[in-house]
Design a protein around this motif. Structure first.
Motif, PDB file in Angstrom:
ATOM      1  N   ASP A  20      24.542 115.469  59.649  1.00 11.89           N
ATOM      2  CA  ASP A  20      25.237 116.777  59.291  1.00 11.89           C
ATOM      3  C   ASP A  20      26.126 117.176  60.069  1.00 11.89           C
ATOM      4  OD1 ASP A  20      24.837 120.068  59.679  1.00 11.89           O
ATOM      5  OD2 ASP A  20      24.147 119.313  57.591  1.00 11.89           O
ATOM      6  N   LYS A  23      25.737 120.376  62.527  1.00  9.30           N
ATOM      7  CA  LYS A  23      24.830 119.951  63.521  1.00  9.30           C
ATOM      8  C   LYS A  23      25.501 119.021  64.788  1.00  9.30           C
ATOM      9  CE  LYS A  23      20.387 120.228  60.771  1.00  9.30           C
ATOM     10  NZ  LYS A  23      19.261 119.422  60.083  1.00  9.30           N
ATOM     11  N   ASP A 456      29.031 110.208  56.107  1.00 13.45           N
ATOM     12  CA  ASP A 456      28.810 110.683  54.838  1.00 13.45           C
ATOM     13  C   ASP A 456      28.048 109.425  53.988  1.00 13.45           C
ATOM     14  OD1 ASP A 456      31.157 109.296  53.887  1.00 13.45           O
ATOM     15  OD2 ASP A 456      32.368 110.972  54.491  1.00 13.45           O
TER      16      ASP A 456
END
Length: 500
Positions: A20, A23, A456
């Protein structure tokens, strides 16, 4: 043993961790701030070494004052391995985030406490003793700080961006050093040297407390690293019970079971940190105490060099993700070997421009090490012992590096040779070259024993595709080798009457 079966299963897209982005940014910021806190103290202490020598060792001559002050800076490095073992074991047992929150608390309080110590003229020998106690507390906490922060960033970072993201950890180090040095220079210019010696030296140490509060808040908000959490989640019930017991990992076990990684870590840490301490801790005192420049003059030159380092740092990390980490270790080592002597010749020229160029030469070599080390070290050890093994390896070698400012100051004083720092760096360059020749390339690869990490879904698909292509290539190479061996086998059989 059952856990090993997972290694033989085909890698699936769901096995690749996707990080993420929010994060990740929080993790980098919190880790870098802790490092900034650590190096803020190093910057303040290194740039106030002459002043602190007058306060805590007033009876000695100026040369001995500097050596004594720098020796006090170095002694805490003796306890760093103890801190590394202690926090490393806890970090492998309870996770990285919790331990990093504890280390920054200890660092903040011990740095703040230095500013509270009365001088030698007030309490005598207790003054340097209290100073040493505070430095020992710092050393113990720092023993787990850098290793834990480097692991935290590395375990969060995608494989293809680990060099760039890891470089921000030492960006925090340099920024903290610049902040510490800048505070000293600004304070000295505002209140004057007399007031700095009288009471002003305490102010930079007091600033550690609010900085620490910010760091504690940021680290408390973080989640555990994906790699460590995945390690916990995939363990079977029997293994989870074992996890509750601290891993039994000693210096001897690290040096034998992970010998190649252990030696690589030692070589990198020595090359980077000895250069670091010569340039950023010893050099201000060299310029003022040995070459006769005013303290402010020398400090401003070093600060300018360090600001330049801030801009170069992320670029080196980014480039290492493209061409690998080893080329930079080679470049830094060769730079030290060939250019250290010319650099110190320029530094002694009494010309501002040439002094700046000399320091810049050393800085470029240093940047080559600093830009990639934080991304190399965590990749050397597997997840279950990564914190313990890295903390032990790192802090064993940091003992030697930590005595660099005091040792180099003694060498110059004992030999009356202003080129001794250059000779010392040239010797260190040989360690860097040997390490570069033997170390594994870690760029764009998963951490040891971990599954790949991507930014991703698209990158995860690319990684999976490359993974399969690599396997196919290796299978083809094995098939070719088998075919060649079959030919050789048949040739030998044909030459023997009883084999068919």
């Amino acid at each position: 043993m059952k856990l090993l079966k997972k290694k033989h299963k085909p890698l699936h897209i769901n096995d690749i961790t996707i990080v993420d982005d929010d994060k990740l940014k929080k993790a980098i910021t919190a880790a870098a701030l802790g490092n900034a806190m650590e190096w803020f103290d190093f910057g303040v202490y290194g740039f106030l070494a002459i002043t602190l020598g007058k306060i805590f060792f007033p009876g000695a001559n100026p040369s001995i004052q500097i050596i004594a002050s720098l020796a006090t800076f170095a002694v805490p490095f003796l306890v760093r391995p103890l801190g590394g073992i202690f926090f490393g074991i806890l970090g492998d047992k309870y996770g990285r985030q919790k331990i990093l929150s504890i280390t920054i608390v200890i660092m903040s309080i011990s740095t703040f406490a230095i500013g509270l110590i009365p001088g030698y003229n007030s309490i005598g020998i207790l003054a340097p003793i209290f100073l040493l106690i505070c430095k020992l507390a710092q050393g113990f906490s720092v023993g787990g700080e850098y290793s834990g922060a480097a692991i935290f960033v590395a375990e969060y970072a995608p494989d293809r961006k680990r060099g760039f993201l890891g470089s921000w950890l030492d960006f925090g180090s340099i920024a903290g050093f610049v902040l510490g040095a800048g505070v000293v220079v600004i304070l000295s210019s505002i209140i004057g040297n007399d007031n700095l010696v009288s009471w002003g030296w305490r102010i930079p140490f007091f600033l550690a407390l609010p900085l620490g509060f910010v760091g504690i808040y940021l680290r408390h908000q973080l989640e555990e690293t994906p790699a460590f959490q995945k390690h916990i989640d995939t363990m079977e019930s029997d293994s989870k019970k074992e996890l509750q017991q601290p891993p039994k990992l000693s210096v001897k076990e690290v040096a034998t079971k992970y010998s190649k990684s252990f030696m690589t870590c030692i070589g990198l840490v020595l090359a980077m940190n000895i250069t670091y301490y010569v340039l950023l801790t010893y050099m201000p005192n060299y310029l003022s105490g040995r070459l006769g420049y005013s303290e402010d003059h020398g400090l401003l030159i070093i600060i300018a060099i360090m600001v330049g380092m801030l801009f170069v740092q992320p670029f080196i990390g980014l480039t290492s993700d493209k061409i690998g980490r080893r080329p930079f270790i080679f470049a830094g080592s060769i730079g030290l070997l060939l250019l250290s002597y010319p650099a110190f010749w320029l530094i002694q020229s009494n010309t501002i421009g040439l002094i700046f160029v000399g320091l810049l030469i050393l800085t470029v070599s240093l940047n080559c090490f600093v830009g990639v080390t934080a991304s190399i070290l965590p990749a050397l050890f597997p997840t279950n012992v990564r914190y313990s093994a890295l903390a032990i390896s790192f802090n064993v070698s940091i003992i030697i590096a930590g005595f660099t400012p005091a040792f180099v100051a003694w060498l110059v004083s004992a030999t009356n040779n202003s080129y001794m720092p250059a000779f010392y760096l040239m010797l260190v360059s040989l360690i860097g070259l040997a390490t570069a020749c033997t170390m594994p390339e870690t760029a764009n690869k998963p951490l040891r024993g971990a599954t790949p990490t991507a930014s991703d879904k698209e990158e995860a698909k690319e990684i999976l595709s490359q993974h399969f292509e690599t396997i196919e290539q290796k299978v083809e190479e094995i098939d070719e080798t088998i075919a060649e061996l079959e030919k050789k086998r048949q040739s030998l059989i044909d030459q023997h009457p009883k084999l068919d």
